[in-house]
Scaffold this active site. Structure first.
Site, PDB file in Angstrom:
ATOM      1  N   ASN A 126       0.834  -1.197   0.000  1.00  0.00           N
ATOM      2  CA  ASN A 126       0.000   0.000   0.000  1.00  0.00           C
ATOM      3  C   ASN A 126       0.870   1.248   0.000  1.00  0.00           C
ATOM      4  OD1 ASN A 126      -1.865   1.989   0.432  1.00  0.00           O
ATOM      5  ND2 ASN A 126      -2.566   1.243   2.428  1.00  0.00           N
ATOM      6  N   CYS A 129      -2.130   5.212   0.833  1.00  0.00           N
ATOM      7  CA  CYS A 129      -3.090   5.658   1.851  1.00  0.00           C
ATOM      8  C   CYS A 129      -2.986   7.172   2.048  1.00  0.00           C
ATOM      9  CB  CYS A 129      -2.843   4.968   3.184  1.00  0.00           C
ATOM     10  SG  CYS A 129      -3.973   5.555   4.459  1.00  0.00           S
ATOM     11  N   VAL A 190      -8.078   1.828  -7.854  1.00  0.00           N
ATOM     12  CA  VAL A 190      -7.354   2.874  -7.161  1.00  0.00           C
ATOM     13  C   VAL A 190      -7.745   2.915  -5.690  1.00  0.00           C
ATOM     14  CG1 VAL A 190      -7.075   4.367  -9.148  1.00  0.00           C
ATOM     15  CG2 VAL A 190      -9.152   4.587  -7.772  1.00  0.00           C
ATOM     16  N   ASN A 191      -6.832   3.421  -4.885  1.00  0.00           N
ATOM     17  CA  ASN A 191      -7.149   3.736  -3.493  1.00  0.00           C
ATOM     18  C   ASN A 191      -8.055   4.979  -3.477  1.00  0.00           C
ATOM     19  OD1 ASN A 191      -7.029   4.058  -0.641  1.00  0.00           O
ATOM     20  ND2 ASN A 191      -4.970   3.198  -0.607  1.00  0.00           N
ATOM     21  N   GLY A 242     -12.892   0.913  -7.027  1.00  0.00           N
ATOM     22  CA  GLY A 242     -13.301   2.317  -6.938  1.00  0.00           C
ATOM     23  C   GLY A 242     -14.791   2.418  -7.175  1.00  0.00           C
TER      24      GLY A 242
END
Lengths: 300, 229
Positions: A126, A129, A190-191, A242
């Site tokens: 990750n 974030c 996507v984050n 997403g």
């Protein structure tokens, strides 16, 4: 009869539905509600090398078609996870992904080293974030910074490695290419989007951190475009996510080129959404004469 | 799951009452996630159980945003989705008990009043006093305040073995401070913004002396000596 199986980096998944990190704990909470082994996979709560308390103040805020969160990677730390959570997590009969974040490069390296010999399938790195002051998304903005992290982790990581990308990257296609060049086995995107809300009554930001991560249906079209662009540019699998809320959304992401998808915010709308989407997906495919997702993957 | 609304009306002090048909098995202090819409607002609303009867469940709720506003407009025969019951609930205790509720915080205390012996109710409101007759049937004494007089002003903590509290944080904090001086033990029902309701997302974290806890899963009820307000 539609076959929902997909292959992600050599792992045979029962279906393309993976539960996204941060929305599904370590699987046991939702395991009390339905059989989570029917899922294609589960990505764990994001871990950092050291235990984190997370952010103070409000942590969730609703927006039109979306929500913002500022949890700040509250987690038991890699060692805490191995000691207290891994035993149950490993027993889940699905693709088991451990999401690994960090405050600095050493955190990622040491975390990956410790996790490498443990019983699960994939590490999802990750670098995206938006809710931690140090590390997190900072590694996911500039491709050359991401290159260093991925290279260092790849050297010590014996597991299959997927890198989770930020939509806030300066150039997400370039970012994905860098990950591929440095040996990542796949990318997930996507984050959440870095976003902001203001409490106009009290004349202050809603979140103590001022900004927070936006997710949900509001971001789906942008996430879909990014998955499409990245899928066309790399030769490693792309895990799309997403704002996916239903089987039709899953089909869109697969058509855009995703190998499989992750479901996040939708878990909060319906705790049994995973089970529902899998059934709906089967139905959709049967109704539309799609025997395998391979038939439609990347057709756009 | 979808359930049929039987009654839904305004009771006063910006609080509504909704009664829903169905078989429910829940403990005092637990909550359900309610939603009466498809996708938007995105999140369901965590609401404490007011009462469970043989074929019904009821809730008291305050209209504070879009979600509760939609719920307030439901009519008889409309459908509402309920997920739960979630959370731990109040621990059963024996002794002299004070139930202290502020505003809509009175909601989870009614089940306690019905299930436990020796309860007195202390109910604080902003403008109108509500539900007094119902609490009177289950409690030995009911005390109320409204406006600028706080319910904590008339509570003699020392008279009680246990206090169950739900309401605004300053009210709960005041009671914890008062009880700290006596042998009285306190159970507090916390309210927090939630997303999943099942302990997975950590947006409802609260601070306790043994570290962060999940309001939805480890709570919403905590022993007063554990929680940091």
């Amino acid at each position: 009869m539609a076959d929902l199986k997909v292959n992600l980096c050599g792992f045979d998944l029962k279906n393309p539905i993976i539960m996204a990190s941060g929305t599904f704990g370590f699987g046991k909470e939702y395991g009390e509600i339905y059989d989570v082994s029917l899922l294609g996979g589960i990505s764990s709560k994001g871990l950092t090398f050291d235990k984190r308390q997370g952010n103070d103040g409000l942590r969730v805020y609703e927006t039109p078609s979306g929500m913002m969160n500022s949890v700040g990677l509250e987690n038991p730390g890699v060692k805490g996870f191995i000691e207290n959570e891994l035993k149950d997590f490993s027993k889940i009969d699905t693709c088991r992904i451990v999401n690994l974040g960090g405050n600095c490069e050493d955190d990622y390296i040491e975390g990956a080293k410790l996790l490498s010999d443990e019983d699960f399938d994939i590490i999802e790195l990750n670098i995206s974030c938006p809710n931690v002051k140090y590390g997190g998304m900072a590694f996911g903005i500039k491709s050359e910074v991401a290159r260093d992290i991925v290279r260092s982790v790849r050297e010590v990581c014996k597991k299959t490695l997927i890198v989770k990308l930020s939509p806030n990257a300066e150039d997400i296609v370039e970012m994905a290419k860098v990950c591929e060049e440095e040996g990542a086995d796949g990318v997930s995107l996507v984050n959440t989007f870095k976003a902001m809300a203001i409490d106009i009554k009290n004349k202050k930001p809603v979140f103590d951190n001022i900004t927070a991560g936006l997710s949900g249906p509001a971001i789906k079209p942008i996430a879909l475009r990014m998955v499409y662009e990245v899928s066309k540019s790399v030769n490693i699998p792309v895990v799309g996510m997403g704002g996916i809320m239903c089987a039709e959304d899953v089909i869109e992401f697969i058509m855009a080129g995703a190998t499989c998808v992750q479901i996040g915010t939708a878990n909060f709308v319906d705790p049994k959404i995973g089970e529902k989407i899998i059934e709906d997906l089967k139905y959709y495919m049967n109704q539309n004469g799609i025997n395998s997702l391979d038939e439609i993957r990347g057709i756009i | 799951m979808d359930y049929k609304v039987v009654e839904n009306y305004y009771v006063g002090d910006n609080i509504y009452y909704i009664k829903i048909e169905g078989k429910f098995n829940a403990k005092m202090g637990q909550f359900y996630m309610l939603r009466a819409w498809d996708n938007f607002p995105l999140l369901s609303r965590p609401i404490s159980i007011f009462e469970v009867e043989e074929n019904y469940i009821s809730f008291l709720y305050k209209v504070v945003g879009k979600g509760t506003e939609i719920i307030s407009k439901l009519r008889e025969y409309d459908y509402i989705k309920l997920e739960g019951p979630y959370g731990n609930g109040f621990e059963k205790v024996k002794g002299k008990i004070a139930l202290v509720g502020g505003g809509v915080g009175i909601a989870p205390l009614y089940m306690v009043a019905k299930e436990l012996e020796n309860c007195d109710a202390y109910l604080g409101f902003n403008e109108e006093e509500i539900m007094l007759d119902i609490f009177s049937k289950e409690c030995e004494n009911v005390f109320t305040t409204k406006g600028s007089t706080f319910i904590t002003d008339i509570l003699d903590v020392e008279k009680y073995d246990y206090i169950m509290v739900c309401g605004p944080t300053p009210m709960m904090k005041k009671i914890l401070d008062m009880a700290n001086e006596t042998r009285t033990r306190v159970q507090v029902s916390l309210e927090n913004h939630m997303a999943c309701g099942v302990g997975a997302c950590l947006v409802c974290t609260c601070k306790t002396h043994s570290g962060n806890k999940k309001t939805c899963k480890d709570g919403p009820v905590f022993w007063g000596e554990d929680v940091i307000l």
